[in-house]
Structures are given as C-alpha cells and as structure tokens.
Design a protein around this motif. Structure first.
Motif, short mmCIF file in Angstrom:
data_model
loop_
_atom_site.label_atom_id
_atom_site.label_comp_id
_atom_site.label_asym_id
_atom_site.label_seq_id
_atom_site.Cartn_x
_atom_site.Cartn_y
_atom_site.Cartn_z
N ARG A 36 60.72 -24.04 -64.49
CA ARG A 36 60.45 -25.42 -65.78
C ARG A 36 59.74 -26.47 -65.42
O ARG A 36 58.90 -26.50 -65.69
CB ARG A 36 61.87 -26.16 -65.83
CG ARG A 36 62.70 -25.81 -67.01
CD ARG A 36 64.03 -26.45 -67.16
NE ARG A 36 64.49 -26.66 -66.11
CZ ARG A 36 66.27 -26.32 -66.18
NH1 ARG A 36 65.73 -24.85 -65.93
NH2 ARG A 36 66.52 -26.91 -64.77
N ASP A 37 59.32 -26.21 -63.59
CA ASP A 37 58.73 -26.82 -62.19
C ASP A 37 57.47 -26.66 -62.62
O ASP A 37 56.60 -26.81 -62.79
CB ASP A 37 59.32 -27.45 -61.19
CG ASP A 37 58.20 -28.66 -60.96
OD1 ASP A 37 58.15 -29.32 -60.88
OD2 ASP A 37 57.46 -28.15 -59.68
N SER A 40 55.93 -26.77 -66.24
CA SER A 40 54.99 -27.98 -66.42
C SER A 40 53.82 -28.67 -66.17
O SER A 40 53.30 -29.37 -66.60
CB SER A 40 56.24 -29.15 -65.54
OG SER A 40 55.51 -29.15 -64.99
N ARG A 41 53.17 -27.48 -64.97
CA ARG A 41 51.90 -27.75 -64.54
C ARG A 41 51.24 -26.95 -65.26
O ARG A 41 49.26 -27.65 -65.64
CB ARG A 41 51.79 -27.11 -62.80
CG ARG A 41 52.05 -27.19 -61.76
CD ARG A 41 52.13 -27.20 -60.62
NE ARG A 41 53.75 -26.52 -60.33
CZ ARG A 41 54.15 -26.05 -59.65
NH1 ARG A 41 53.06 -25.22 -58.98
NH2 ARG A 41 55.27 -25.66 -58.93
N ALA A 43 51.36 -27.49 -69.16
CA ALA A 43 51.16 -28.07 -70.38
C ALA A 43 51.12 -28.10 -71.29
O ALA A 43 50.97 -28.90 -72.50
CB ALA A 43 52.52 -29.42 -70.16
N ASP A 46 49.57 -26.37 -74.47
CA ASP A 46 50.31 -26.07 -75.55
C ASP A 46 49.95 -26.57 -76.50
O ASP A 46 48.61 -27.89 -76.38
CB ASP A 46 51.31 -27.31 -75.07
CG ASP A 46 52.86 -26.71 -73.74
OD1 ASP A 46 52.29 -25.30 -73.95
OD2 ASP A 46 53.34 -27.53 -74.22
N PRO A 73 56.39 -24.01 -75.09
CA PRO A 73 57.26 -23.36 -74.27
C PRO A 73 58.51 -23.54 -75.27
O PRO A 73 58.24 -23.10 -76.54
CB PRO A 73 57.50 -24.31 -73.52
CG PRO A 73 57.07 -25.46 -75.00
CD PRO A 73 56.25 -25.39 -75.44
N GLY A 77 61.76 -24.74 -71.31
CA GLY A 77 60.31 -24.93 -71.04
C GLY A 77 59.85 -23.74 -69.73
O GLY A 77 59.12 -24.03 -68.46
N SER A 78 61.00 -22.95 -69.10
CA SER A 78 60.63 -21.99 -67.90
C SER A 78 59.67 -20.64 -68.13
O SER A 78 59.74 -20.10 -67.75
CB SER A 78 62.08 -21.59 -67.80
OG SER A 78 62.49 -20.99 -69.03
N LYS A 80 55.78 -19.83 -71.00
CA LYS A 80 55.15 -20.23 -72.60
C LYS A 80 54.88 -19.63 -72.83
O LYS A 80 54.52 -18.18 -72.30
CB LYS A 80 53.70 -20.95 -71.18
CG LYS A 80 53.18 -21.76 -72.20
CD LYS A 80 52.11 -22.65 -71.48
CE LYS A 80 53.01 -23.80 -70.76
NZ LYS A 80 53.81 -24.30 -71.25
#
Length: 191
Positions: A36-37, A40-41, A43, A46, A73, A77-78, A80
C-alpha cells in the motif's frame, strides 16, 4: 478417564475451529502495508486522463489520435488498475490496453502486468521522482517508455532503442487529468 480426555480434545478442536472461523470473518486489510505504501507513490495517476497519442510511423509521417486513460486503486490500495484507449476520429477503438501495477515485497520492486494486442507479459516498472519508466522487448532492441508528470500534464514517450543506433521516437502521449474516477472499485457486487 478416556471420556474426559475425549471431551477435552473435542473442546480444543471446537475452540480452534471457532477461532479460525472468526479470524476468517474479521476484515483483513488487502495486501501488505509495504504494498500500500509503494502504491501510494503512484497516487498521482488515479483518475481520468484525456489527450492525444502521436504515433511516429516513419520519416515525416505522424498519426495523431484521441487517447484516454482511466486509473484507480483496488484491493485496499495495494494494486493499481489501468485501462488505455486510442480511438479513431469516428470513435472506433484502434488500441486498447489493460494493466495492473503491483509491488513485489520479496523482490522490492514494482511489476506491471500488461494485456495488449492479444499478448500478456510482466514488466519491471521504476517509479521516478517525476513519473515512471519501463521497457518492452522489440524486434532488434527494445522500446523504452518514460512518463513524466508536471504542471497537471502526463507526457509519455516511447523510444525504440537498438545497440549502436540513436533512439527513435515511436509514440508520444500528452494527457491532462479530467477528474476523479470511481473506477474500478466502485459498485462492487454485494450478496
């Protein structure tokens, strides 16, 4: 005595089964915190993107077509999910691709699983400070894709690279974010 041992054993089995069933019913986060982290990089990707794909078909020959991307996601969120479409002037889809980007904890890297032109393959994807990069083998060399995101614009270039020759531009995408998208996680089927 035997009856007491059997009763105690049965109780242990039932408690173990009950705790296992309860654990399966307790909501668990999708993927790992590391996945997930890492996702997020990315994001910034999206949403819904619209613009043009310019294809360099030969010396002095370029073809420009409307192009869209929709990205969102999934699995908490793990991962994309991406769909890209290039259309003709009449709206006919001339190119359609689907991809899933994920983070491989064991190898400490991104992986993109891509489906396009009747083919499916995995590619290493590198997040950069301004976007991402990846490459795919091509007859006699490879096509290297570099995507940059700046000032609200997504620019992706694909260059054919062959040993001993200058890179040759084969495609360029220029896209602007149209807005948010609830795709693909919206409207799940519920029991």
């Amino acid at each position: 005595m035997l009856r007491t041992v059997l009763a105690a054993s049965a109780a242990v089995v039932l408690m173990t089964a009950a705790s296992t069933a309860f654990a399966q019913m307790t909501p668990q986060p999708a993927g790992t915190a590391e996945q997930r982290d890492a996702m997020s990089r990315l994001a910034w990707m999206d949403g819904e993107w619209v613009g043009q794909a310019t294809i360099y078909a030969g010396p002095g020959q370029t073809l420009t077509h409307p192009h869209t991307e929709r990205i969102g996601p999934m699995l908490g969120g793990s991962i994309k999910v991406i769909e890209g479409r290039t259309t003709e002037a009449d709206g006919t889809v001339s190119f359609n691709a689907f991809a899933v980007i994920s983070w491989n904890d064991a190898e400490d890297r991104y992986v993109m699983r891509s489906y396009a032109n009747g083919q499916a393959a995995d590619f290493a994807l590198e997040a950069t400070p301004t976007g991402f990069a990846w490459s795919t083998p091509s007859r006699g060399g490879e096509v290297r894709y570099v995507t940059t995101f700046a000032d609200g614009e997504w620019v992706e270039v694909g260059d054919f690279v062959m040993p001993g020759r200058e890179p040759l531009r084969v495609i360029e995408l220029r896209l602007r974010r149209r807005g948010d998208s609830r795709w693909p996680a919206a409207d799940p089927v519920v029991p």
